[in-house]
Design a protein around this motif. Structure first.
Motif, PDB file in Angstrom:
ATOM      1  N   GLU A   1       3.733  -2.765  13.128  1.00 23.80           N
ATOM      2  CA  GLU A   1       5.122  -2.706  14.259  1.00 23.80           C
ATOM      3  C   GLU A   1       3.736  -2.267  14.968  1.00 23.80           C
ATOM      4  O   GLU A   1       4.267  -3.345  16.869  1.00 23.80           O
ATOM      5  CB  GLU A   1       4.633  -0.851  14.346  1.00 23.80           C
ATOM      6  N   GLN A   2       2.228  -2.375  15.297  1.00 28.30           N
ATOM      7  CA  GLN A   2       1.003  -3.136  15.735  1.00 28.30           C
ATOM      8  C   GLN A   2       0.597  -4.321  15.655  1.00 28.30           C
ATOM      9  O   GLN A   2      -0.883  -3.966  14.886  1.00 28.30           O
ATOM     10  CB  GLN A   2       0.490  -1.660  16.718  1.00 28.30           C
ATOM     11  N   PRO A   3       0.797  -5.714  15.384  1.00 29.86           N
ATOM     12  CA  PRO A   3      -0.491  -6.504  14.371  1.00 29.86           C
ATOM     13  C   PRO A   3      -1.629  -6.666  14.332  1.00 29.86           C
ATOM     14  O   PRO A   3      -2.567  -6.320  13.355  1.00 29.86           O
ATOM     15  CB  PRO A   3       1.119  -7.792  14.504  1.00 29.86           C
ATOM     16  N   ASP A   4      -2.148  -6.349  16.319  1.00 27.29           N
ATOM     17  CA  ASP A   4      -3.494  -6.007  16.843  1.00 27.29           C
ATOM     18  C   ASP A   4      -4.302  -5.417  15.906  1.00 27.29           C
ATOM     19  O   ASP A   4      -5.472  -5.576  16.539  1.00 27.29           O
ATOM     20  CB  ASP A   4      -3.168  -6.220  18.466  1.00 27.29           C
ATOM     21  N   LEU A   5      -3.519  -3.772  15.423  1.00 26.50           N
ATOM     22  CA  LEU A   5      -4.555  -3.173  14.845  1.00 26.50           C
ATOM     23  C   LEU A   5      -5.270  -3.608  13.838  1.00 26.50           C
ATOM     24  O   LEU A   5      -5.275  -4.170  12.546  1.00 26.50           O
ATOM     25  CB  LEU A   5      -3.296  -1.330  14.543  1.00 26.50           C
ATOM     26  N   ARG A   6      -6.527  -2.998  13.823  1.00 25.89           N
ATOM     27  CA  ARG A   6      -7.602  -2.859  12.658  1.00 25.89           C
ATOM     28  C   ARG A   6      -7.049  -1.640  11.863  1.00 25.89           C
ATOM     29  O   ARG A   6      -8.279  -0.448  11.839  1.00 25.89           O
ATOM     30  CB  ARG A   6      -8.614  -3.272  13.166  1.00 25.89           C
ATOM     31  N   VAL A   7      -6.788  -2.415  10.655  1.00 26.07           N
ATOM     32  CA  VAL A   7      -6.391  -0.697   9.715  1.00 26.07           C
ATOM     33  C   VAL A   7      -7.779  -1.623   8.195  1.00 26.07           C
ATOM     34  O   VAL A   7      -7.135  -2.570   7.586  1.00 26.07           O
ATOM     35  CB  VAL A   7      -5.042  -0.333   9.631  1.00 26.07           C
ATOM     36  N   ALA A   8      -7.601   0.076   7.661  1.00 30.10           N
ATOM     37  CA  ALA A   8      -8.948  -0.966   7.023  1.00 30.10           C
ATOM     38  C   ALA A   8      -8.261   0.846   5.744  1.00 30.10           C
ATOM     39  O   ALA A   8      -7.336   1.368   5.857  1.00 30.10           O
ATOM     40  CB  ALA A   8     -10.129  -0.283   6.667  1.00 30.10           C
ATOM     41  N   VAL A   9      -7.675   0.059   4.447  1.00 30.47           N
ATOM     42  CA  VAL A   9      -7.477   1.186   3.398  1.00 30.47           C
ATOM     43  C   VAL A   9      -8.598   1.358   2.609  1.00 30.47           C
ATOM     44  O   VAL A   9      -9.259   0.271   1.842  1.00 30.47           O
ATOM     45  CB  VAL A   9      -6.303   1.008   2.418  1.00 30.47           C
ATOM     46  N   VAL A  10      -9.148   2.542   1.851  1.00 28.53           N
ATOM     47  CA  VAL A  10     -10.384   2.302   1.193  1.00 28.53           C
ATOM     48  C   VAL A  10      -9.590   3.100  -0.279  1.00 28.53           C
ATOM     49  O   VAL A  10      -9.361   4.490  -0.057  1.00 28.53           O
ATOM     50  CB  VAL A  10     -11.699   3.139   1.847  1.00 28.53           C
ATOM     51  N   GLU A  11     -10.380   2.776  -0.825  1.00 29.51           N
ATOM     52  CA  GLU A  11      -9.541   3.519  -2.722  1.00 29.51           C
ATOM     53  C   GLU A  11     -10.276   3.356  -4.031  1.00 29.51           C
ATOM     54  O   GLU A  11     -11.932   2.779  -3.733  1.00 29.51           O
ATOM     55  CB  GLU A  11      -8.149   2.619  -3.484  1.00 29.51           C
ATOM     56  N   ARG A  12     -10.565   4.224  -4.288  1.00 28.84           N
ATOM     57  CA  ARG A  12     -11.351   4.305  -5.151  1.00 28.84           C
ATOM     58  C   ARG A  12     -11.517   3.645  -6.991  1.00 28.84           C
ATOM     59  O   ARG A  12     -12.352   3.255  -6.975  1.00 28.84           O
ATOM     60  CB  ARG A  12     -12.025   6.224  -5.709  1.00 28.84           C
ATOM     61  N   GLU A  13     -10.365   3.945  -6.799  1.00 28.24           N
ATOM     62  CA  GLU A  13     -10.094   2.823  -7.999  1.00 28.24           C
ATOM     63  C   GLU A  13      -9.150   1.815  -7.844  1.00 28.24           C
ATOM     64  O   GLU A  13      -9.995   0.705  -7.384  1.00 28.24           O
ATOM     65  CB  GLU A  13      -8.829   3.699  -9.775  1.00 28.24           C
ATOM     66  N   PHE A  14      -8.233   1.752  -8.208  1.00 28.35           N
ATOM     67  CA  PHE A  14      -7.683   0.803  -7.644  1.00 28.35           C
ATOM     68  C   PHE A  14      -6.267   0.140  -7.372  1.00 28.35           C
ATOM     69  O   PHE A  14      -5.619   2.000  -7.161  1.00 28.35           O
ATOM     70  CB  PHE A  14      -7.486  -0.422  -8.502  1.00 28.35           C
ATOM     71  N   ALA A  15      -5.493  -0.504  -6.133  1.00 27.74           N
ATOM     72  CA  ALA A  15      -4.476   0.125  -5.083  1.00 27.74           C
ATOM     73  C   ALA A  15      -3.330   0.979  -6.564  1.00 27.74           C
ATOM     74  O   ALA A  15      -2.928   0.066  -7.760  1.00 27.74           O
ATOM     75  CB  ALA A  15      -3.482  -1.049  -4.562  1.00 27.74           C
ATOM     76  N   GLY A  16      -3.093   1.784  -7.028  1.00 24.42           N
ATOM     77  CA  GLY A  16      -1.998   3.031  -7.349  1.00 24.42           C
ATOM     78  C   GLY A  16      -2.080   3.037  -7.990  1.00 24.42           C
ATOM     79  O   GLY A  16      -1.743   3.227  -9.828  1.00 24.42           O
ATOM     80  N   PHE A  17      -3.527   3.704  -8.593  1.00 18.45           N
ATOM     81  CA  PHE A  17      -3.860   4.149 -10.147  1.00 18.45           C
ATOM     82  C   PHE A  17      -3.832   5.529 -10.076  1.00 18.45           C
ATOM     83  O   PHE A  17      -3.735   5.899 -11.477  1.00 18.45           O
ATOM     84  CB  PHE A  17      -5.508   4.174 -10.341  1.00 18.45           C
TER      85      PHE A  17
END
Length: 483
Positions: free
Chosen positions: A67-83
Motif C-alpha cells: 500500500e505504501q512502498p516508502d514505509l520503512r518496515v522491519a520484522v524481528v524474529e527470535r528463530e526463523f520465519a515460520g518457526f
C-alpha cells in the motif's frame, strides 16, 4: 486413553524407519529448513517494527509495503520465519472463526459479526489469490471442509451447529449436511453424518510462510532472524515506541506484536494469552490400494464433531496428517524447544486416525510434532492499534489462524495508516479481555477441562442412539473454560 501412556499402548503404533519427533514440524522436514537471515545488526529506526515472523507479522508487513512502498518496515524474529504455529499447523485455510459470536454482538450488534464472518469467507480466496500472484506454490487445493459425526450425540450436535452458524453469517450454501451418496467419496468409519463448507482449502503451511517471507523481503522489508525480543515499550512522552532485543533496540512510530503462542515470553505479558499446545502426526505415503477404499479425491480438509476434536488433511504426496490437542498445556506457560510432542499425544492421534480410517493401521507414522497457539481468557481473537502508545497486536486465534492472520494483517495495515474502513469497523478490532489466572490455577484448570472433554467423548461413543445427547461433562468443561 488415560493420563499417562504406557509402553504397551505405544507398541502397536507402526513407526517409519525415518520417524522423527519434533524438528519443528513435518512440513519443514519436507520442505527443508530455510537459510537463516542475518540478525539485527544493532539499534535501528523504522516507521513500523513487527515482532514475530509468522503469518500475522508477515501479512501485516506485506500489505503495508504494497500500500505504501516508502514505509520503512522491519520484522524481528527470535528463530526463523515460520518457526512457530505458522510452520506447524494442520494446513486448514478456512473461514472458521474462533470465539463467542454473542460476545462480539454485545458490543457491536449481530450484523457486525455477520460482516466479520463474511469477511473470513472472502479471506480464504484472498490468501489463494496472493499466493498465485506472488508465485508461492503451497500445495493449495480449495476442496472445502468436511466435518463428520461418528455417533448419535455428535450427529445431533453437528446439525445444531449448522443451524446456529446459519444464524450468524453462513447461508445454506456455505455449510450444510451432505447426502450419504455424495461424490467425491470420503469413507470415514462409523460416520453417521457429514457436513460440508466450500470455504476452505488445504495448504502446506511451511511452503506458504516461507514463500510469504520471500515476497515480503522482495518488497523491501527488512527481516531480522535470530534476534530475541525481550520487551516492547510503549510511547513515553517524546520517546517513540521501542522493541528491546538482545541485539539492540528498534525505535518505530508503530510496533506490532505478532507473537501468538509465544506472547507469554515477553516481559509483562505472561498471563495475557495462554500458549495452548496442539500436536500432529503424519504417516508415510498411503498406498494407492488404500486410497481406493478411502476416497478423499477432493482433498477436503477433514474434522470431526468430538469435543476433543481432530483435524486432518490428505497431503500433496498422499500422506495423512492429523492433529489434535494432545497434552494441551505446560505448567507456567512453558514452551517447547523444537516441536517435540509427548508419547501420549502420539498414541491418541494414532488411535483417532485408525478409528476414522482402519485401513491405514499398517501405514507407519513418519513424523510427530507440536506447536503453541494463543488463547485469550474469553477465547476471542482480537486485533488492535493503540494510537496513544503506538503499540498494536493481533492474535489469540485459538487454532483458526491460517486465514484469520491474513484478515488481521489487512486490518493492521488500515489501522496503522489511520484509515476508517470496513475492516477497521469489524467487531474484533479493539477487543480486550482480562488475563489468565496465576499458576497453579491455570495448569489445574486446563487439565480438568481437557479431561472432562475426553471423558464426555468416551461416554457419548458408548451411549445407545435412542438415548443420545451431549454429555453434561462437556457443558461443565465449557463453563470452566469461559468459552
Amino acid at each position: 486413553m488415560g493420563l499417562f501412556t504406557t509402553a504397551a499402548q505405544l507398541r502397536p503404533i507402526p513407526r517409519s524407519t525415518r520417524f522423527a519427533n519434533g524438528s519443528v514440524s513435518f512440513w519443514f522436514r519436507d520442505l527443508g529448513f530455510p537459510e537463516r537471515r542475518d540478525p539485527l545488526p544493532g539499534s535501528a529506526d523504522y516507521d513500523v517494527c513487527v515482532v514475530g515472523a509468522g503469518y500475522t507479522g508477515l501479512w501485516a508487513a506485506y500489505y503495508l509495503k504494497k500500500e505504501q512502498p516508502d514505509l520503512r518496515v522491519a520484522v524481528v524474529e527470535r528463530e526463523f520465519a515460520g518457526f512457530g504455529a505458522s510452520g506447524r499447523n494442520g494446513g486448514w485455510l478456512s473461514a472458521e472463526f474462533a470465539g463467542s459470536r454473542e460476545r462480539y454482538a454485545e458490543s457491536h450488534g449481530k450484523s457486525a459479526f455477520i460482516a466479520l464472518q463474511r469477511a473470513m469467507m472472502s479471506t480464504v480466496d484472498e490468501v489463494i489469490s496472493v499466493a498465485a500472484a506472488e508465485g508461492i506454490d503451497a500445495d493449495i487445493v480449495k476442496g472445502g471442509m468436511r466435518l463428520v459425526a461418528t455417533n448419535a450425540a455428535q450427529r445431533d450436535r453437528l446439525a445444531e451447529d449448522i443451524e446456529y452458524l446459519q444464524e450468524w453469517g453462513y447461508w445454506p450454501d456455505d455449510i450444510h449436511l451432505l447426502p450419504a451418496d455424495h461424490a467425491p467419496s470420503l469413507a470415514v468409519a462409523d460416520a453417521v453424518a457429514c457436513a460440508y463448507s466450500p470455504h476452505a482449502a488445504r495448504v502446506h503451511p511451511a511452503k506458504l510462510v516461507t514463500g510469504l517471507a520471500r515476497a515480503v523481503q522482495g518488497l523491501g522489508v527488512d527481516i531480522f532472524e535470530g534476534t530475541a525480543v525481550e520487551e516492547i515499550r510503549p510511547r513515553r512522552g517524546g520517546v517513540r515506541p521501542a522493541v528491546i532485543t538482545d541485539r539492540g533496540t528498534v525505535y518505530a512510530d508503530h510496533v506490532v506484536r505478532a507473537t501468538e503462542g509465544f506472547t507469554s515470553t515477553l516481559r509483562g505479558r505472561h498471563r495475557e494469552w495462554l500458549p495452548m499446545n496442539s500436536s500432529m502426526i503424519a504417516t508415510e505415503p498411503v498406498p494407492s490400494a488404500v486410497w481406493e477404499k478411502i476416497g478423499w479425491e477432493g482433498r477436503e480438509v477433514l474434522g470431526d464433531s468430538a469435543h476433543a476434536y481432530v483435524y486432518a488433511q490428505r497431503t500433496a504426496d498422499d500422506r495423512i496428517a492429523i492433529g489434535g490437542r494432545g497434552v494441551p498445556y505446560r505448567f507456567g506457560s512453558g514452551q517447547d524447544k523444537d516441536g517435540a510432542t509427548q508419547p501420549q499425544a502420539i498414541a491418541e492421534l494414532w488411535k483417532a486416525l485408525t478409528r476414522m480410517f482402519p485401513d491405514v493401521a499398517e501405514v507407519p507414522v513418519e513424523h510427530a510434532w507440536s506447536g503453541a497457539l494463543g488463547v485469550p481468557r474469553d477465547w476471542c481473537p482480537s486485533v488492535h492499534m493503540d494510537a496513544e502508545t503506538g503499540i498494536g497486536w493481533a492474535g489469540g486465534y485459538v487454532g483458526s489462524g491460517v486465514a484469520t492472520s491474513n484478515l488481521a494483517g489487512r486490518t493492521l495495515r488500515d489501522l496503522i495508516l489511520g484509515r476508517d474502513t470496513e475492516l477497521t469497523r469489524l467487531p474484533w478490532v479493539g477487543h480486550q479481555v482480562r488475563g489468565w489466572e496465576p499458576e497453579p490455577l491455570r495448569w489445574v484448570g486446563t487439565r480438568v477441562i481437557h479431561g472432562l472433554y475426553r471423558t464426555a467423548d468416551r461416554r457419548e461413543s458408548k451411549t445407545p442412539e435412542d438415548k443420545s445427547h451431549t454429555s453434561r461433562l462437556a457443558g461443565i468443561a465449557t463453563r470452566i473454560a469461559g468459552r
